[in-house]
Design a protein around this motif. Structure first.
Motif, short mmCIF file in Angstrom:
data_model
loop_
_atom_site.label_atom_id
_atom_site.label_comp_id
_atom_site.label_asym_id
_atom_site.label_seq_id
_atom_site.Cartn_x
_atom_site.Cartn_y
_atom_site.Cartn_z
N TRP A 1 0.83 -1.22 0.00
CA TRP A 1 0.00 0.00 0.00
C TRP A 1 0.86 1.26 0.00
CZ3 TRP A 1 -4.99 1.05 -0.72
CH2 TRP A 1 -5.46 2.32 -0.39
N ASN A 2 1.94 1.26 0.80
CA ASN A 2 2.78 2.45 0.91
C ASN A 2 3.48 2.75 -0.42
OD1 ASN A 2 4.24 4.50 2.72
ND2 ASN A 2 5.95 3.38 1.81
N TYR A 3 3.97 1.73 -1.09
CA TYR A 3 4.69 1.95 -2.34
C TYR A 3 3.81 1.77 -3.56
CZ TYR A 3 9.09 1.98 0.26
OH TYR A 3 10.11 2.29 1.12
N LYS A 4 2.50 1.52 -3.32
CA LYS A 4 1.54 1.34 -4.42
C LYS A 4 2.04 0.31 -5.45
CE LYS A 4 -0.69 5.86 -4.08
NZ LYS A 4 -0.14 6.12 -2.73
N LEU A 5 2.51 -0.80 -4.89
CA LEU A 5 3.06 -1.85 -5.76
C LEU A 5 2.00 -2.46 -6.65
CD1 LEU A 5 5.42 -3.68 -3.21
CD2 LEU A 5 6.01 -1.91 -4.89
N TYR A 6 0.73 -2.35 -6.25
CA TYR A 6 -0.34 -2.93 -7.05
C TYR A 6 -0.53 -2.18 -8.38
CZ TYR A 6 -2.62 0.88 -4.50
OH TYR A 6 -2.93 2.10 -3.92
N LEU A 7 0.11 -1.01 -8.47
CA LEU A 7 0.04 -0.25 -9.73
C LEU A 7 1.27 -0.51 -10.62
CD1 LEU A 7 -1.23 3.19 -8.36
CD2 LEU A 7 -2.58 1.31 -9.34
N ASP A 8 2.25 -1.20 -10.08
CA ASP A 8 3.49 -1.45 -10.82
C ASP A 8 3.60 -2.94 -11.09
OD1 ASP A 8 5.99 -1.61 -11.89
OD2 ASP A 8 7.01 -0.53 -10.27
N SER A 9 3.33 -3.35 -12.31
CA SER A 9 3.34 -4.78 -12.65
C SER A 9 4.74 -5.39 -12.50
CB SER A 9 2.84 -4.99 -14.08
OG SER A 9 3.65 -4.28 -15.00
N ASN A 10 5.78 -4.62 -12.82
CA ASN A 10 7.14 -5.15 -12.69
C ASN A 10 7.48 -5.47 -11.23
OD1 ASN A 10 7.67 -4.97 -15.46
ND2 ASN A 10 8.37 -2.84 -15.29
N SER A 11 7.11 -4.56 -10.35
CA SER A 11 7.38 -4.79 -8.93
C SER A 11 6.59 -5.99 -8.42
CB SER A 11 7.03 -3.54 -8.11
OG SER A 11 7.84 -2.45 -8.50
N LEU A 12 5.35 -6.11 -8.87
CA LEU A 12 4.54 -7.26 -8.45
C LEU A 12 5.16 -8.58 -8.91
CD1 LEU A 12 0.87 -6.01 -9.04
CD2 LEU A 12 2.03 -6.39 -6.86
N ILE A 13 5.64 -8.59 -10.15
CA ILE A 13 6.26 -9.82 -10.67
C ILE A 13 7.50 -10.19 -9.87
CG2 ILE A 13 7.46 -10.79 -12.67
CD1 ILE A 13 5.56 -9.20 -14.45
N GLN A 14 8.22 -9.19 -9.38
CA GLN A 14 9.44 -9.46 -8.62
C GLN A 14 9.15 -9.84 -7.17
OE1 GLN A 14 11.94 -6.03 -8.97
NE2 GLN A 14 12.25 -6.25 -11.17
N LEU A 15 8.20 -9.15 -6.53
CA LEU A 15 8.01 -9.31 -5.10
C LEU A 15 6.97 -10.37 -4.72
CD1 LEU A 15 8.12 -5.59 -3.89
CD2 LEU A 15 9.91 -7.32 -3.75
N VAL A 16 5.90 -10.50 -5.50
CA VAL A 16 4.83 -11.42 -5.11
C VAL A 16 5.31 -12.87 -5.00
CG1 VAL A 16 2.65 -12.44 -5.86
CG2 VAL A 16 2.96 -9.95 -5.91
N PRO A 17 6.08 -13.40 -5.97
CA PRO A 17 6.57 -14.78 -5.81
C PRO A 17 7.41 -14.96 -4.54
CG PRO A 17 6.83 -14.09 -8.08
CD PRO A 17 6.45 -12.87 -7.31
N ALA A 18 8.26 -13.97 -4.25
CA ALA A 18 9.09 -14.06 -3.04
C ALA A 18 8.21 -14.02 -1.79
CB ALA A 18 10.09 -12.90 -3.02
N MET A 19 7.18 -13.18 -1.81
CA MET A 19 6.28 -13.13 -0.66
C MET A 19 5.56 -14.47 -0.46
SD MET A 19 4.54 -9.34 -1.02
CE MET A 19 5.51 -7.84 -0.81
N LEU A 20 5.14 -15.08 -1.54
CA LEU A 20 4.46 -16.37 -1.44
C LEU A 20 5.39 -17.44 -0.87
CD1 LEU A 20 2.42 -16.42 -4.79
CD2 LEU A 20 1.57 -15.95 -2.48
N VAL A 21 6.65 -17.42 -1.33
CA VAL A 21 7.62 -18.37 -0.80
C VAL A 21 7.83 -18.15 0.69
CG1 VAL A 21 10.03 -19.10 -0.89
CG2 VAL A 21 8.78 -18.70 -3.00
#
Length: 384
Positions: A121-141
């Motif tokens: 929410w703070n970095y509005k990552l949900y608006l940045d597809s590149n950041s989501l692709i990088q961070l979401v898999p790591a978060m799931l792991v």
């Protein structure tokens, strides 16, 4: 308190925790390019974070608070410097799986989810597809890692309990055998030895008063002692007279108690013609089943008795761990395993052979082959 081998009851070896500290080189490199005040501040925060991490790896007491403190430090890093510091959550993730109860795990996982949501929410990552692709898999792991650690810890506990159960089964079996021997000795020799004692006391009194009667009592004592000796021999012979069919019933009880299934196949119409072969194969079957219970971690054990032309085969197979460390040659087997050597030595008495086959995670197969010759009968004829 540490266990043997440098392991603690609450987790992996302590040295394992230092391996991951090598990744701190990346935040140190990032801090080195910042102003001096941020460099000092960042190093101080890193020292606190590492201290909490090492403490929670070392001690189970207070681990929940250490994990929550690490997640708090991760939040400070991410909000203070950069969203990429969210990867620091990898450090407390396995420690969550090492927490002692579900309540503490739920609290820690909830704090981690809240941290992820706040960073997104703070970095509005949900608006940045590149950041989501990088961070979401790591978060799931990182979310799945505690459950993987927990599952591994549970599997280790189950293995330890199984080993304890197998040892208890062996101990109870030995105690039961001792009690049976004690009962047999008492029932067989108790009356006879009491009679010898009474006659000895009577003979002592009759030596001076009635020598002839004393002589007769001494003869009775001799007859009684010979009968006692015969009883002892019969009792010992009965203890050693293990048969394959009786041992198969005993094996089923032992395997069932250890949670191992048993399949049997027999081509024999009745007992084995030679008592000596019957006894030797029975002892080999007992040793084989004992090894299955103690070492194999098998789910199924199969015992087969097959009649071939002039030979009898007994095959003991399990679907356990197996091993690649024992060669298939008989000489190397006997050199590396006392159990196999003992069985092979017994089989030599009846010109039998033992074949050993095993592979890691593919189970073990023992093939006992003996010629169908009545050794006791031949010996009796030769003596005659």
């Amino acid at each position: 308190m540490k266990k043997a081998g440098g392991r603690r009851p609450s987790g992996p070896p302590y040295i394992f925790s230092f391996v991951w500290l090598i990744y701190l080189v990346y935040p140190l490199y990032d801090f080195s390019s910042r102003p001096i005040d941020q460099l000092i501040e960042g190093i101080a925060l890193l020292i606190v974070f590492v201290g909490l991490y090492l403490y929670s790896y070392r001690r189970q007491r207070g681990r929940l608070y250490s994990v929550l403190g690490q997640l708090l430090m991760v939040g400070i890093f991410t909000f203070r410097y950069d969203a990429s510091f969210i990867y620091f959550a990898f450090y407390p993730s396995p420690l969550i799986g090492m927490l002692p109860n579900k309540k503490q795990i739920v609290i820690s996982m909830s704090a981690k989810v809240v941290l992820y949501a706040a960073v997104c929410w703070n970095y509005k990552l949900y608006l940045d597809s590149n950041s989501l692709i990088q961070l979401v898999p790591a978060m799931l792991v990182m979310l799945a890692l505690p459950f993987a650690v927990r599952a591994g810890h549970k599997a280790k506990e189950l293995r330890a309990k199984l080993n304890l159960a197998n040892e208890e089964i062996a101990r109870l079996s030995k105690n039961e055998e001792r009690q049976r021997i004690s009962r047999d000795l008492h029932d067989t020799l108790g009356h006879t030895l009491s009679l010898i004692t009474l006659k000895s006391e009577l003979t002592e009194k009759l030596i001076t008063r009635n020598p002839e009667r004393a002589i007769q009592e001494v003869k009775d004592i001799q007859v009684t002692s010979r009968a006692a000796l015969k009883q002892v021999r019969e009792l010992v012979s009965g203890m050693n007279a293990v048969t394959v069919l009786e041992e198969m019933d005993h094996a089923k009880q032992i395997l069932t108690a250890a949670g191992i299934g048993m399949e049997t196949k027999s081509e024999l119409d009745g007992r084995i013609p030679s008592p000596l072969i019957d006894n030797i194969l029975g002892m080999c079957l007992r040793e084989s089943v004992t090894n299955v219970v103690k070492h194999s971690r098998a789910r199924m054990c199969k015992v087969e008795l097959l009649k071939q032309t002039g030979t009898l085969q007994m095959i003991v197979t399990d679907d356990g761990d197996g091993t690649d460390n024992v060669s298939s040659s008989a000489e190397s087997q006997t050199a590396s395993c006392n159990g196999l050597k003992g069985m092979r030595d017994r089989l030599k008495l009846v010109e039998g052979e033992l074949e050993f086959e095993s592979a890691a995670h593919k189970g073990t197969r023992l093939l006992f082959t003996v010629p169908l010759v009545n050794k006791s009968g031949e010996e009796g004829e030769s003596r005659a």
